[in-house]
Enzyme design. Structure first.
Site: not given
Ligand code: OAD
Length: 237
Positions: A181, A114, A96, A122, A98
């Site tokens: 995630t 993503h 997910q 564009c 970028v």
């Molecule tokens: P989140 O910020 O929602 O979640 C990140 C997760 O990583 C959390 O559960 C943290 O506890 C965990 N975390 C932090 N540091 C860590 C480490 N060192 N080791 C392991 N885990 C750790 O991010 P995503 O799940 O990626 O979408 O979010 C999903 C989507 O929401 C993103 O791709 C983005 C966002 O809005 C878009 O921009 C479309």
């Protein structure tokens, strides 16, 4: 045992999120203090409506993120996943993120669910535009529309090929690894259900157990930059 499941796996599907890049210095989205969405408004910065309201603001914010990511390096978690592709018969990495850090660590054929921060598109037609960053918002040489970052915003569809390949992988894999995630954003968060229904062993690696942790066969709490190398090095023994 998890190590045995990984050793026996025919096809491993890995889904990564912002937590994997946190130890490189890239902020996550939902962590309480440091998360981007704790400091910035996602409606303003990560929706087509927000972009149309104020293109320069959104453009500048993504330029700032590009610069930030350009200055950091992949961490041991990224490197461990790149190594894992050599240790199992088949690995498909769906991210997910970028930021391109998996590719910089050596992972092949990464599915960017993503999009990618460094691709320009564009706004009107979605075509890729090979144009350098400007201080102001560039325009499409073809139609004159604003140029936008090639990431998926809230309310937008996942690129079709990425969506189809990811769900086909989840249905085919026998081990599904979800790393760093929060598993709150769909459709990516639904991949594990497809994998589980298909009989895969499911594993979560996250700094702290997510609210779905107890639905996984294994849930490991800790930093991905530490737990992934530990797990993957144990395979090589
Ligand atoms: P989140 O910020 O929602 O979640 C990140 C997760 O990583 C959390 O559960 C943290 O506890 C965990 N975390 C932090 N540091 C860590 C480490 N060192 N080791 C392991 N885990 C750790 O991010 P995503 O799940 O990626 O979408 O979010 C999903 C989507 O929401 C993103 O791709 C983005 C966002 O809005 C878009 O921009 C479309």
């Amino acid at each position: 045992m998890l190590r045995d499941a990984l050793r026996d796996a025919r096809h491993v599907c890995v889904l990564t999120g912002a937590g994997v890049s946190a130890e490189s210095g890239v902020p996550t989205f939902r962590d309480a203090q440091q998360g981007l969405w704790a400091k910035y408004d996602p409606h303003q910065l990560a929706t087509p409506e927000g972009f149309l309201d104020n293109p320069p603001l959104v453009w500048r914010w993504y330029r700032w993120r590009r610069e930030l990511v350009s200055q950091v390096e992949p961490n041991p978690g990224h490197h461990a996943l790149a190594k894992l592709q050599e240790l199992v018969p088949r690995l498909t990495l769906v991210t997910q993120n970028v930021d391109g850090l998996h590719q910089r660590a050596g992972s092949n054929d990464v599915i960017e669910f993503h999009g990618n921060l460094f691709v320009n598109r564009c706004f009107a037609e979605g075509c890729v535009i090979d144009k350098d960053d400007d201080a102001t918002v560039p325009t499409c040489p073809g139609c004159g529309s604003h140029v936008r970052p090639g990431v998926v915003w809230f309310g937008e569809a996942i690129p079709e090929a990425a969506l189809n390949e990811s769900f086909a992988t989840a249905a085919d894999c026998d081990l599904f690894l979800s790393v760093g995630t929060s598993s709150l954003v769909f459709p990516a968060a639904g991949l594990v259900d497809v994998a589980r229904d298909a009989g895969a062993v499911t594993v979560e690696i996250n700094l702290e157990p997510t609210e779905h942790a107890d639905t996984f066969d294994y849930a490991l709490a800790g930093k991905s930059g530490e737990l992934l190398p530990e797990l993957i090095n144990s395979l090589a023994i």
